[in-house]
Design a protein around this motif. Sequence first.
Motif, short mmCIF file in Angstrom:
data_model
loop_
_atom_site.label_atom_id
_atom_site.label_comp_id
_atom_site.label_asym_id
_atom_site.label_seq_id
_atom_site.Cartn_x
_atom_site.Cartn_y
_atom_site.Cartn_z
N ASP A 30 9.50 -2.72 -12.40
CA ASP A 30 9.28 -1.66 -13.39
C ASP A 30 8.25 -2.12 -14.42
OD1 ASP A 30 11.23 -0.12 -12.14
OD2 ASP A 30 12.79 -0.60 -13.62
N ALA A 31 8.41 -3.37 -14.88
CA ALA A 31 7.50 -3.91 -15.89
C ALA A 31 6.09 -4.10 -15.32
CB ALA A 31 8.04 -5.23 -16.42
N VAL A 32 5.99 -4.53 -14.07
CA VAL A 32 4.68 -4.66 -13.43
C VAL A 32 3.96 -3.32 -13.43
CG1 VAL A 32 3.50 -5.10 -11.23
CG2 VAL A 32 5.31 -6.64 -12.00
N GLU A 33 4.67 -2.27 -13.04
CA GLU A 33 4.07 -0.94 -13.00
C GLU A 33 3.66 -0.46 -14.40
OE1 GLU A 33 6.17 1.12 -9.13
OE2 GLU A 33 7.30 1.11 -11.02
N GLU A 34 4.53 -0.70 -15.37
CA GLU A 34 4.24 -0.27 -16.75
C GLU A 34 2.98 -0.96 -17.27
OE1 GLU A 34 6.00 -0.92 -21.24
OE2 GLU A 34 7.38 -1.12 -19.55
N LEU A 35 2.90 -2.28 -17.11
CA LEU A 35 1.77 -3.03 -17.66
C LEU A 35 0.48 -2.77 -16.88
CD1 LEU A 35 3.52 -6.42 -18.50
CD2 LEU A 35 3.02 -4.51 -20.02
N ALA A 36 0.62 -2.46 -15.59
CA ALA A 36 -0.56 -2.14 -14.77
C ALA A 36 -1.03 -0.70 -14.98
CB ALA A 36 -0.26 -2.36 -13.30
N GLY A 37 -0.12 0.15 -15.46
CA GLY A 37 -0.48 1.54 -15.70
C GLY A 37 -0.55 2.39 -14.44
N ARG A 38 0.14 1.93 -13.38
CA ARG A 38 0.17 2.72 -12.15
C ARG A 38 1.35 2.28 -11.29
NH1 ARG A 38 -3.79 2.45 -7.47
NH2 ARG A 38 -1.88 3.24 -6.54
N PRO A 39 1.86 3.16 -10.42
CA PRO A 39 3.01 2.80 -9.58
C PRO A 39 2.62 1.89 -8.42
CG PRO A 39 2.29 5.01 -9.06
CD PRO A 39 1.46 4.57 -10.23
N LEU A 40 3.58 1.17 -7.93
CA LEU A 40 3.38 0.36 -6.72
C LEU A 40 3.39 1.23 -5.47
CD1 LEU A 40 5.63 -2.61 -7.78
CD2 LEU A 40 3.23 -2.85 -7.10
N SER A 41 4.13 2.32 -5.51
CA SER A 41 4.22 3.20 -4.35
C SER A 41 2.83 3.72 -3.98
CB SER A 41 5.14 4.38 -4.65
OG SER A 41 5.22 5.25 -3.54
N GLY A 42 2.45 3.50 -2.74
CA GLY A 42 1.15 3.94 -2.26
C GLY A 42 0.01 3.01 -2.59
N ALA A 43 0.27 1.96 -3.37
CA ALA A 43 -0.80 1.04 -3.77
C ALA A 43 -1.05 -0.01 -2.70
CB ALA A 43 -0.43 0.35 -5.08
N ARG A 44 -2.28 -0.48 -2.62
CA ARG A 44 -2.61 -1.60 -1.75
C ARG A 44 -2.33 -2.90 -2.52
NH1 ARG A 44 -8.10 -0.96 1.87
NH2 ARG A 44 -7.22 0.47 3.42
#
Length: 255
Positions: A30-44
């Motif tokens: 959750d924190a990775v997604e928040e700090l990256a500003g995008r979801p992991l779902s569908g990401a490479r």
Amino acid sequence: MTTSTRAHSFNAAAAQYAENRPSYPPALLDAVEELAGRPLSGARVVDVGAGTGIATALLHARGADVLAVEPGAGMTAEFRRRHPGIPVVRGNGNALPVADARADFLTYAQAWHWTDPARSVPEALRVLRPGGALALWWNTEALDVEWIAEAAGRTGRFLGIDLVAEKQKAARHTDLADPSGRLRFTRREVRWSRRVPIDTHLANIGSHSAFLVLPEHRRTAFLDEERAHLLNVFPDGIVEETYDVLLLVAVTLTP
């Protein structure tokens, strides 16, 4: 003892590593997604130093399109046995076998410290797309928990390491991760715990490189003594391990 020797020590203990090492809590991703500003779902995602796939499997379960990169033959073989549906290639963070601008995320779970930032930082910038995120994390022991601090003291004396100083050094990973200053990391800590049998806890300790490179009789003697100490604290034989996951995330600049 060279860094290379310690890094390669995991290959002979890949199954032990996979069975007993702690995973990571959902709050970390959750924190990775928040700090990256995008979801992991569908990401490479390229997960480097993937080991036996502990973090890779979590990223895959989040819906990411994951490619694992692992330098060790033994760890790669264990990865393929456990995660036949996730691609893995041999390589390391200093020379990634990945095309330019391929990844939305480049992740290192317990692995960035095995790289040379003078080489791995440029490689990260090459592989990440504009606006992509480099995420580094480590499970660290919660030394404010009394039994963990006492156990760390025993381990430190045995190995000749000041584990409190090492924890303090880890707190400076924001600077050490990229001494050149090309990446601007945001730091987060996530506390979590797991309850495991004493045998699992001891096997986890024994799976660390500082123990794997020791003669077996010394390693066994220490772990037998540690079992006796732990049974005084946890007479039911179930240990509650508490961790602070140190997370660093840097987002690359968009054009």
